[in-house]
Enzyme design. Sequence first.
Site, mmCIF file in Angstrom:
data_model
loop_
_atom_site.group_PDB
_atom_site.id
_atom_site.type_symbol
_atom_site.label_atom_id
_atom_site.label_comp_id
_atom_site.label_asym_id
_atom_site.label_seq_id
_atom_site.Cartn_x
_atom_site.Cartn_y
_atom_site.Cartn_z
ATOM 1 C CB CYS A 1 48.327 40.450 31.514
ATOM 2 S SG CYS A 1 47.964 42.162 31.967
ATOM 3 C CG HIS B 1 49.626 39.188 35.881
ATOM 4 N ND1 HIS B 1 48.855 38.055 36.056
ATOM 5 C CD2 HIS B 1 48.979 39.954 34.975
ATOM 6 C CE1 HIS B 1 47.786 38.140 35.292
ATOM 7 N NE2 HIS B 1 47.840 39.272 34.608
#
Length: 172
Positions: free
Chosen positions: A147, A125
């Site tokens: 992430c 992301h």
Amino acid sequence: MDRRTFGLGAAAALGLAGCSSGPSKFRSYNGPEVTSVVVNKGARKVYLLHHEDILREYDMELGFAPLGHKQIEGDGKTPEGTYLIDRRNPNSRYHLSIGISYPNAQDRAKAAAMGKKPGGEIFIHGEPNIAKERKRAARVDDWTAGCIAVTNDEIEEIYAMVRDGTVITLRP
């Protein structure tokens, strides 16, 4: 068409044009297919490949405890192994995101053996959309919960280039 109708239509069109938020975060890509994504955690690099050829290379940040394979929910680790890009979220709390198919059956079994949950929701992301979180991310290395983070400009490119079903290999 009378002047009044034309004037109202023109005013509405100009008003709507003024409401646009600038360039779209959704790009198009017409180059070679991205056949795999490779994440080298140690080098802090993401590579988009067309077979053996590197199409793009990006710097990245990881989870707050980057060494080792993610084992349980909340450990701050980024997974290691081979997974698939399995979803995308244009409205995430970060500037675009594409999902990684962690946890697989083996990850779930290992966590269960420890009496824990494996965690999930692992994405590549962009930067946080919330200003306070964006400021923190700018100050801290490896700020995610597990992430892979890249810049907003880079996630726009990745989002356009990488299709669901693409293999992603995360290396130590």
